[in-house]
Each structure stands twice: as structure tokens, then as C-alpha cells.
Motif scaffolding. Structure first.
Motif, PDB file in Angstrom:
ATOM      1  N   LEU A  52       0.697  -1.176   0.485  1.00  0.00           N
ATOM      2  CA  LEU A  52      -0.158   0.191   0.326  1.00  0.00           C
ATOM      3  C   LEU A  52       1.249   1.272  -0.138  1.00  0.00           C
ATOM      4  O   LEU A  52       0.362   2.056  -0.932  1.00  0.00           O
ATOM      5  N   ALA A  53       2.215   0.766   0.570  1.00  0.00           N
ATOM      6  CA  ALA A  53       2.681   1.874   0.521  1.00  0.00           C
ATOM      7  C   ALA A  53       3.689   2.507  -0.349  1.00  0.00           C
ATOM      8  O   ALA A  53       3.980   4.129  -0.831  1.00  0.00           O
ATOM      9  N   VAL A  54       3.573   1.389  -1.548  1.00  0.00           N
ATOM     10  CA  VAL A  54       4.572   1.717  -2.781  1.00  0.00           C
ATOM     11  C   VAL A  54       3.316   2.790  -4.148  1.00  0.00           C
ATOM     12  O   VAL A  54       3.562   3.504  -4.610  1.00  0.00           O
ATOM     13  N   LEU A  55       1.684   2.245  -3.800  1.00  0.00           N
ATOM     14  CA  LEU A  55       0.529   2.951  -4.691  1.00  0.00           C
ATOM     15  C   LEU A  55       0.828   3.955  -3.623  1.00  0.00           C
ATOM     16  O   LEU A  55       1.082   5.328  -4.680  1.00  0.00           O
ATOM     17  N   TRP A  56       0.810   4.433  -2.112  1.00  0.00           N
ATOM     18  CA  TRP A  56       0.725   5.620  -1.792  1.00  0.00           C
ATOM     19  C   TRP A  56       1.437   6.919  -2.759  1.00  0.00           C
ATOM     20  O   TRP A  56       1.418   7.664  -2.282  1.00  0.00           O
ATOM     21  N   SER A  57       2.873   6.230  -2.177  1.00  0.00           N
ATOM     22  CA  SER A  57       3.885   6.706  -3.210  1.00  0.00           C
ATOM     23  C   SER A  57       3.487   7.212  -4.784  1.00  0.00           C
ATOM     24  O   SER A  57       4.365   8.087  -4.802  1.00  0.00           O
ATOM     25  N   LEU A  58       3.581   6.381  -5.524  1.00  0.00           N
ATOM     26  CA  LEU A  58       3.013   6.846  -6.627  1.00  0.00           C
ATOM     27  C   LEU A  58       1.747   7.649  -6.748  1.00  0.00           C
ATOM     28  O   LEU A  58       2.474   8.652  -7.816  1.00  0.00           O
ATOM     29  N   ASN A  61       6.966   5.559   7.734  1.00  0.00           N
ATOM     30  CA  ASN A  61       5.216   5.119   8.892  1.00  0.00           C
ATOM     31  C   ASN A  61       4.581   3.696   8.873  1.00  0.00           C
ATOM     32  O   ASN A  61       4.316   2.975   9.387  1.00  0.00           O
ATOM     33  N   VAL A  62       5.044   2.639   7.864  1.00  0.00           N
ATOM     34  CA  VAL A  62       4.927   1.598   7.866  1.00  0.00           C
ATOM     35  C   VAL A  62       5.516   0.327   9.094  1.00  0.00           C
ATOM     36  O   VAL A  62       4.775   0.565   9.544  1.00  0.00           O
ATOM     37  N   PHE A  63       6.508   0.644   8.867  1.00  0.00           N
ATOM     38  CA  PHE A  63       7.616   0.605  10.307  1.00  0.00           C
ATOM     39  C   PHE A  63       7.243   0.459  11.696  1.00  0.00           C
ATOM     40  O   PHE A  63       7.101   0.055  12.156  1.00  0.00           O
ATOM     41  N   PHE A  64       6.877   1.932  11.430  1.00  0.00           N
ATOM     42  CA  PHE A  64       6.383   2.509  12.764  1.00  0.00           C
ATOM     43  C   PHE A  64       5.219   2.648  13.165  1.00  0.00           C
ATOM     44  O   PHE A  64       5.026   1.613  14.449  1.00  0.00           O
TER      45      PHE A  64
END
Length: 921
Positions: A460-466, A499-502
Motif C-alpha cells: 500500500l505504501a508503494v501505491l501511496w507513494s505513486l 510510517n509502515v515500520f512505525f
């Protein structure tokens, strides 16, 4: 070597508690010294090396009469070994006692003459089937030394023979002890102590077993569980320990009742001992803290350095232990559960080599010792040993049954690592020893769940970053995917992955904090320190990536384009002398620059204003951790109490719980601060951002700000009164009219209050802005580029006026080819943080309903700042195990970055707005 003695030929005259001696030489006619060392005596049959009288074999030394009077000359009395008395001298040589039964049985006397075999003080018939000749050596693998042990030479063969021929319990125990001293060696090629034990064990199956335990042969000690592959996992996991355990209610603080059967080296049973007395803890401590080692759920750690001289003094004779765990059955009957031992120094035979370290290849044993200062003596048992073997690391592992909801555990396991010490100077040599009790469970399922969460959220972080990259491309007015785009995507992904790791680490920490501390019947146990590696790695990754994101937004804030639009118009004309012409002409009255300076100063001050008070945040978290006692929740024990007695044992810290407690407090305090400032303080006391917007309206100055090439913010500060450069009376009158709604509203659009906007400008507008901005900043370029007919100050002033005129006319819709529209952002646009419409023909002003949308200030980046502070605090704490140090360094880094942001932001403000930096105070 631990006390003083007189030299041979000298008697003691006085002795003061062993600390001081006075010795006196014996006369020539009575050169011998009595056994107690206090008198001199004549020795008819010579002297020993110690200067005392000696007698022949089977004779006893007599130095005093029956009434205690010292004889002038010692007597050597022969012990009668005939059938009527069967007497022989005892090992000390001072009494005639009945000779050993084997002598009587074999030779009908106290003499074991050929062809009978004399070994270890026992007499065996030559016609009997004796066990093989034993090898009286001990291998010290860590030192690479093999010694011929004096104890083994004296007792190995006799113990094996007596155990084999007569099933003598003491002899069998002594043989087992010698095997344990040789690290349970299973080498089939030698007949060492363990080889002789195995020889007897295999050939005594007819004797039966004890308590239906297949590995416990009758009359023999239970040394091994067997060497079948996979047997260890069956022993440790096939059966559950019957009792159940809980952390709450009447059964809390239950102690594990470990008891041990103890034996001396000669095989004599000594007594049953409870481990609660600290018999396995070599380090000295209070009884309360020693007893805490066996409170269920309390992880115990103890380590210290002990001098070799103290070890030799306290453990001159080894004690051997068979460990059991005592419990009560359903019928109230007491039972014992045998506790297996994993000897980490076990010398495997060829069949165990290269089997790996998994449980199926373990060879479990039963008996162990703490210190062996006996087998390392080579010649004389009375001298110091050449090598001693010490149990330097003892770990009791309590493992929870998987998916249990009732506090069921597997049988405990004791792991022991021994250290071989070559004795050279006992007073200066020391050994590090440790004792620990660990509580563990299978963490594979938790790891799988963490990996799944990391994979899903990472995707999801990849999509959000895109999406962020697409929004950034639109805001920069570029449609080409180049290297800069890829780099920007990676930077966005770094922040989102942080944020994911956090989220994962905070969720993990709070999960263990709540479910471990609040459970009644034990269903989860904390990960061991060795199992926290991935968790610490996640925190380190989160901090590194969040630091990168923090630096990125810091750089972006320090490079923004900003301009203050002054709406004030000249009031009337003034006469002005024309320099160089000597004439006076009328000109428009100048507009005061002080309002612009004032707004610039206020903007400079709010650049680092946050939605929380950083100092209060740090102090509040530290107060709850150290004063209130929330830090005690991070201890690896079952207690949920916030206060602990100074006399009680303090369990080691759990890094997961430390992070969970501190992160939860940081988030809770920050959340309460945000609510307080948003609901109360900013509404009833002071809202610096809203006050700045009001101040712009009263100063008749708007703020035009570009954070990207084609995106930025606009604060509409045009005064509804037409001018702001006035006196106090008129200013108060204007405020009164505005309060009574006697004038128009402040908004950009008629009859609206909207003053803050997100703006998306067209490419044409940006190019025009850049052309004027180029002349605005040309004064900082090379001198050859400057107009020779005008100085730099005049040129920059002219450019400033041009920019002010252009932007004010742009806001007033003068430039139809560069016009704009005002609209509300769609809900999805707000959620995604991007704009769907591209400003091709006209620029777009989006109503900004929240001042926190201004991400060019600290105020609009509170989430990033808060997470960075939490991670910085946690990284320092995990490295130092100190909440105080973490709090101090966190506050220092906040102040350092605030100083950097203020200083460089002030320089950028002066550069972009032409406000002299000397006026920014």
C-alpha cells in the motif's frame, strides 16, 4: 594455599584465628611433630615429608595414652587381620577398623594378595569377570588438555568393578559422577568413566528400571535420556507439565518448586535441597532477590565475576545434582517431574557430529555440578588442581505450550555451559558467571503475522507513494518521467515505508504490553532478547527513513518562493526634489514599508510553531515514565504495578515493552495536547496561525507562496477598509465597523470569509512570475550582469514594485490570459493530497478551510515531526537504556533543528521578499 602452617620440623606455639602464627623448631632428639602440630615427639620409624611420624602399612600411629597424656616416643601398633578381628588401619592411619568386606569375601583376611586384584581399596577375585581397564583421564576441551586425574586413578576402576559385580549403590553413583566430570563423553573408542558406565548400563538390563522410566536403570544413576534421533523433542514437547499458571487472582506470583537430590563425589547421597535458597546462583545477593528467580513469569538475570581463589575455597569438593520440579496432583498428592539438562560442552561421539544445533540432535542428560576442582588434580589430591571446571552459564528455560489459553507449559530445560580454567594465580584470576531464568514461546506465528502486515502495508505504501509522485508531477507542471521523478518517488516511498515500520513496531509494542501484562491465565510470553533483533531492525529502519523524510521536507521549506503583496495605495501627493536637476516636482506619497517588515517578522516567527508544545511533551513523557513509574511496565515480569520496592528483585528490561510504553505515552500526551490546543487554547487563548491571517488583513498585505513550481498557498490579506496605513483612532474605528458588520467581509470572493487558499497556477503564470523574480534576485548575481546606469538597490526596488503590481493585478483578474478560478477541493482530493484538475488555461484557487493545510510550516507537518521525535527518543533509549538521556537528547535535537529552520528560513525569506535581514528580529 588459603592458610598458614609451620614448616616441617617446627611446632606451633600460638595461633590467633589463623591470621598470625608463632612456630618453634623441635629439638634434635625429638624432631617429629605430632599430628595436631602443637608438640614435638620421637618418631621410631622415620618422618614424612611434612615432618610428622610415619608407620608401616596396616599400622596405626599412637601419640597419646588413653587419658590424653603425650608419649615421649610415638608407637606404631599393628592391626590384627586374622579371622577373629579382620581389622586394618583406616585411611587416616589412626584407628584399627574392620577391613573392607571384599577383602574378607575374597581372601578371608585383610590382605589382598596375588592372584587377587587390589584396586581403589577393594579386593576382587581374579576369577571374576571384571569390567575393562578404565582410562583415568579427563579431557578439558577448551584448553586442549587431557590430564590423568588422581581421583580417577584412585576410584574409577574400583567404582566400576563394585558397581558391576555387587551393584553397590554408592559405587555406581561415584562412577556416574566421574562420567559427569568428564562431560558425559560418549566416545565408544575409549573406556573412560562414561565408557565404563555405558558398559555396565548395557549389561544390567536384567535389574529393571526405576519408576517406569526407561532411561533410569535400577541401582544406576540416571545420566542420559538416550541417543535416539528426535528423542529430545519428545521429552521436551510430547507431554505438558500438569499444573496451570496465571498472573492474576489468588494464583499470582506462583513459585516454581525446583528441588535437587545432591550427592558428593564419592557417590554418597547428601540431602534434598530447594533451589529457592540460591544454590545454583554463584553470585552473592539478598535472599529476597535470589528467591525471585523462581517466580513464574519473572525473567531473571544474574551475572558477576568471581575470583578463582574464592571458588577454590567455597567449592573444594564438587556437589552433583539431580534436578526435579515438584507439583501437586489433583488428589493433593505431591509429585516430582524430572528436569532434563542440556550440557553445551557435551563431547559428542561420531554419531552426533554434524547433526546441527536443532532440538532433534540434542543429547539430554540429568546430572550436573557447579564447580569441579577435583578431577583436575594430577598427582596429590591435597594440592591445588591444575584445571578447574566451572558452570559459567546456567539457563533455565520455561516454554509455553503453543495456543494455550490456560497457562500450560512444557517441561523446563536447564542449559549449562562450562568454562575450563587453567589455575596459575588464583588470587588474580577470575571467571564471569551468569544465571538466568527465561520464559519463552514459539514466536513463529507472530513473525508470520508481522511479515504479512509488513508485506501488505509495504505494498500500500508503494501505491501511496505513486499517488504522491503523480501529485508532485502535477504540482511541478511536468509530465515527463525522468530521473528526478524516480528519485522523488524513492524519497516519498522512504517516508511512507517509515510510517509502515512505525505502525508495525508501535502495534507490536502495545500488543505485547497489553496482552502480556493484562492476561490472567498465561497465553503469551515475551520474546527473548535474542528474538527482538527483527523488532530493533524495524525501529532502526523506521528512524533512518523518517529522518530522510524529515530532511526532505526541511529542505523544501527552506527553498520556497514567497512574496508579500502590499495592497496599500498612496494617499495624495508630495513635493519631491529631483536629484541632480535642482527642481521640485510633485509625486505620489510613498507607502510605508513598515507593515511589510512587520508581516515578514511575524511570518518568520511562526515558521517553527507546532501544534504541540515540544518541551512540555518531553517533560510530560519523562514524568510519567520516571516519576509516576510507567517505566516499570517495561520489566520482563508479570507485575502491572507502577511502583517497586527497592529491596525486591528488578527484572531485566524488554526492549519491545520499553518501546511500547514510551511510544504509547508519546502518542497519548501528543493526542491530548492536540485536543487541548485545538479545542481550548487556539479557540479561547491564542491561535498564532489564525492571528497571522487576521494581522495580514489589518496590515493590508497578502502572502503569495509557492512550495512547488506550480503549486503553493495564498493568504488574502487585502483590507476591507481600503487602507491600513492610518492612525490609531481610524484603526479602532475600522475594527468597530467590522465587528458590527458595517463593511464587507474579508474573503477573496464577495460575501465570503475565505482568506486561505491552496493555489495551482498555470505554466504561463509561472513563467511570468519567474521573469520578474529573476530581476528581483539579480542583485545577488555577478556584477557584470547589473545595469551600469542604475545601482543594485534601485534595480531590486524596481523589480519589487513590478512583482507587487503584477501579483496584485493577477489577484484582481486584470490579466485575462492568466486568470484563475476559485473552487472547493473534492473530498477525494483532500484525502489523497493531490489535485485532479490541471491548470492549463486558468489557475485554480482551492478554498483552504484548515490552516494546518500549510505544509510549508512546522504546523502543517506535525505528524512527521511527532513520529520523528518518537523514533529518535526510542533509538536513543534502546541504545542507552535510559529514558532520561533519551529525553534530553530528543529536546536538544528539536532545538537544533528549530534553530537551523529559523536561521536558514530567515535567510530565504530575506532573499525572496527583499526584506532586509536586519529587520527580521
Amino acid at each position: 594455599g588459603s592458610s598458614c602452617v609451620c614448616q616441617p620440623g617446627y611446632r606451633m606455639v600460638s595461633r590467633n584465628d589463623g591470621s598470625s602464627f608463632i612456630c618453634e623448631k623441635c629439638p634434635e632428639n625429638a624432631s617429629g611433630v605430632t599430628q595436631d602440630g602443637w608438640n614435638c615427639i620421637i618418631c621410631p620409624k622415620g618422618l614424612t615429608s611434612e615432618g610428622k611420624c610415619k608407620c608401616l602399612n596396616n599400622e596405626i600411629l599412637v601419640e597419646r595414652s588413653t587419658d590424653g597424656i603425650l608419649l615421649k616416643e610415638a608407637l606404631c601398633v599393628h592391626c590384627n587381620g586374622s579371622e577373629q578381628s579382620f581389622s586394618a588401619s583406616n585411611p587416616s592411619g589412626n584407628r584399627c577398623v574392620r577391613c573392607e568386606q571384599t577383602f574378607i569375601s575374597v581372601s578371608k583376611s585383610c590382605d589382598c594378595s596375588s592372584p587377587n586384584v587390589l584396586t581403589g581399596g577393594l579386593c576382587f577375585s581374579a576369577s571374576e569377570s571384571l569390567p575393562p581397564k578404565g582410562v583415568a583421564t579427563v579431557r578439558f576441551g577448551q584448553l586442549g588438555i587431557t590430564l590423568t586425574s588422581a581421583w580417577f586413578v584412585k576410584n574409577l576402576q574400583s567404582s566400576a568393578s563394585a558397581c558391576w559385580l555387587y551393584s553397590n549403590l554408592t559405587a555406581c553413583q561415584a562412577l556416574g559422577n566421574m562420567c559427569v566430570m568428564n562431560m558425559n563423553s560418549l566416545s565408544s573408542s575409549t573406556t573412560d568413566a562414561c565408557g565404563l558406565f555405558q558398559y555396565i548400563y548395557v549389561r544390567t538390563a536384567r535389574l529393571g528400571i526405576v519408576h517406569s522410566i526407561a532411561f533410569w536403570r535400577n541401582n544406576l544413576p540416571w545420566l542420559y535420556y538416550g541417543d535416539q534421533p528426535g528423542l529430545a523433542s519428545q521429552v521436551l514437547e510430547a507431554n505438558h507439565f500438569p499444573p496451570i499458571f496465571s498472573f492474576k487472582g489468588t494464583d499470582k506470583d506462583v513459585k516454581l518448586q525446583f528441588i535437587a537430590a545432591s550427592f558428593d563425589a564419592a557417590g554418597n547421597f547428601l540431602k534434598w535441597q530447594s533451589l529457592g535458597g540460591g544454590i545454583l546462583q554463584l553470585c552473592p545477593d539478598t535472599q529476597t532477590k535470589l528467591n525471585a528467580a523462581y517466580v513464574f513469569g519473572t525473567t531473571y538475570r544474574q551475572s558477576c565475576k568471581i575470583s578463582v581463589s574464592k571458588i577454590l575455597l567455597d567449592f573444594a569438593n564438587p556437589i552433583f545434582y539431580d534436578l526435579f520440579l515438584e507439583y501437586n496432583g489433583d488428589n493433593g498428592q505431591q509429585y516430582l517431574w524430572a528436569v532434563p539438562v542440556l550440557n553445551l560442552n557435551l563431547q559428542y561421539s561420531e554419531m552426533f557430529v554434524n547433526q546441527g544445533s536443532n532440538m532433534n540432535s540434542w543429547l539430554l542428560t540429568r546430572r550436573f555440578f557447579l564447580v569441579d576442582a577435583l578431577s583436575g588434580k594430577e598427582n596429590d589430591l591435597g594440592k591445588l588442581p591444575r584445571v578447574i571446571r566451572i558452570a559459567s552459564k546456567i539457563t533455565i528455560s520455561i516454554r509455553l505450550v503453543s495456543h494455550t489459553q490456560r497457562g500450560t507449559i512444557y517441561p523446563p530445560l536447564v542449559s549449562i555451559a562450562y568454562t575450563d580454567v587453567l589455575v596459575q594465580n588464583p588470587e588474580t584470576q577470575s571467571v564471569m558467571v551468569s544465571f538466568s531464568v527465561n520464559y519463552e514461546m514459539n514466536q513463529s506465528e507472530a513473525q508470520i503475522q508481522t511479515d504479512i502486515a509488513l508485506g501488505v502495508l509495504g505494498g500500500l505504501a508503494v501505491l501511496w507513494s505513486l499517488l504522491k509522485t503523480a501529485g508532485w508531477k502535477r504540482r511541478t507542471g511536468s509530465s515527463i518521467i525522468d530521473l528526478q521523478t524516480v528519485l522523488r518517488f524513492l524519497l516519498f516511498y522512504a517516508g511512507d515505508l517509515a510510517n509502515v515500520f512505525f505502525i508495525i513496531t508501535v502495534g507490536t509494542g502495545i500488543y505485547w504490553l497489553v496482552f502480556f501484562k493484562a492476561q490472567q491465565f498465561v497465553s503469551v510470553l515475551l520474546p527473548l532478547p535474542s528474538q527482538e533483533g527483527d523488532f530493533v531492525t524495524y525501529i532502526a529502519c523506521a528512524f533512518s527513513l523518517k529522518a530522510l523524510q524529515f530532511l526532505l521536507f526541511l529542505v523544501s521549506q527552506l527553498t520556497i518562493d514567497i512574496f508579500f503583496i502590499d495592497w496599500e495605495r498612496p494617499k495624495g501627493k508630495v513635493l519631491k526634489a529631483v536629484e541632480g536637476e535642482g527642481v521640485i516636482k510633485s509625486a505620489a506619497a510613498p507607502v510605508s514599508i513598515w507593515r511589510t517588515y512587520f508581516i515578514a517578522n511575524e511570518w518568520n516567527e511562526i515558521q517553527t510553531v507546532r501544534r504541540i508544545n515540544p518541551l512540555f511533551q518531553v517533560l510530560a513523557v519523562l514524568f510519567f515514565l520516571e516519576v509516576v513509574g510507567f517505566s516499570n511496565l517495561a520489566l520482563m515480569d508479570s507485575s502491572s504495578n507502577l511502583t517497586r520496592s527497592s529491596e525486591s528483585y528488578i527484572a531485566p528490561w524488554s526492549r519491545i515493552l520499553r518501546f511500547g510504553v514510551s511510544a504509547a505515552l508519546w502518542l497519548a500526551v501528543a493526542f491530548l495536547q492536540i485536543i487541548f490546543f485545538s479545542v481550548f487554547y487556539e479557540r479561547f487563548v491564542e491561535d498564532k496561525i489564525s492571528q497571522f491571517v487576521d494581522l495580514c488583513s489589518m496590515s493590508n498585505i497578502s502572502v503569495f507562496l509557492l512550495s512547488h513550481s506550480c503549486f503553493g498557498y495564498y493568504i488574502h490579506g487585502r483590507s476591507v477598509h481600503g487602507h491600513a496605513d492610518t492612525n490609531m483612532e481610524e484603526m479602532n474605528l475600522n475594527l468597530k465597523r467590522e465587528a458590527e458588520n458595517l463593511c464587507s467581509q474579508r474573503g477573496l470572493l464577495p460575501n465570503t470569509d475565505g482568506q486561505t487558499f491552496q493555489i495551482s497556477i498555470s505554466r504561463k503564470m509561472r513563467l511570468h512570475y519567474d521573469r520578474i523574480h529573476e530581476t528581483l534576485t539579480r542583485k545577488r548575481g555577478p556584477a557584470r550582469l547589473l545595469n551600469a546606469s542604475a545601482n543594485a538597490f534601485e534595480q531590486s526596488t524596481r523589480a519589487y514594485n513590478t512583482m507587487n503590481k503584477f501579483l496584485s493585478s493577477f489577484i484582481d483578474h486584470v490579466h485575462k490570459e492568466m486568470d484563475y478560478i476559485v473552487k472547493d477541493k473534492l473530498l477525494l482530493e483532500r484525502i489523497l493530497g493531490m489535485e485532479f484538475m490541471e491548470p492549463i488555461e486558468k489557475s485554480i484557487f482551492y478554498n483552504g478551510k484548515r490552516t494546518c493545510d500549510f505544509d510549508v510550516l512546522y504546523y502543517g507537518n506535525e505528524t512527521t515531526l511527532l513520529i520523528f521525535d518518537i523514533l529518535f527518543f526510542s533509538v536513543v533509549d534502546l541504545a542507552s537504556q535510559s529514558f532520561v538521556l533519551a529525553a534530553i537528547l530528543t529536546y536538544l535535537q528539536q532545538e537544533i533543528f528549530r534553530f537551523i529552520r529559523n536561521t536558514l528560513g530567515q535567510k530565504n525569506l530575506a532573499s525572496k521578499t527583499l526584506v532586509d535581514e536586519r529587520f527580521l528580529i
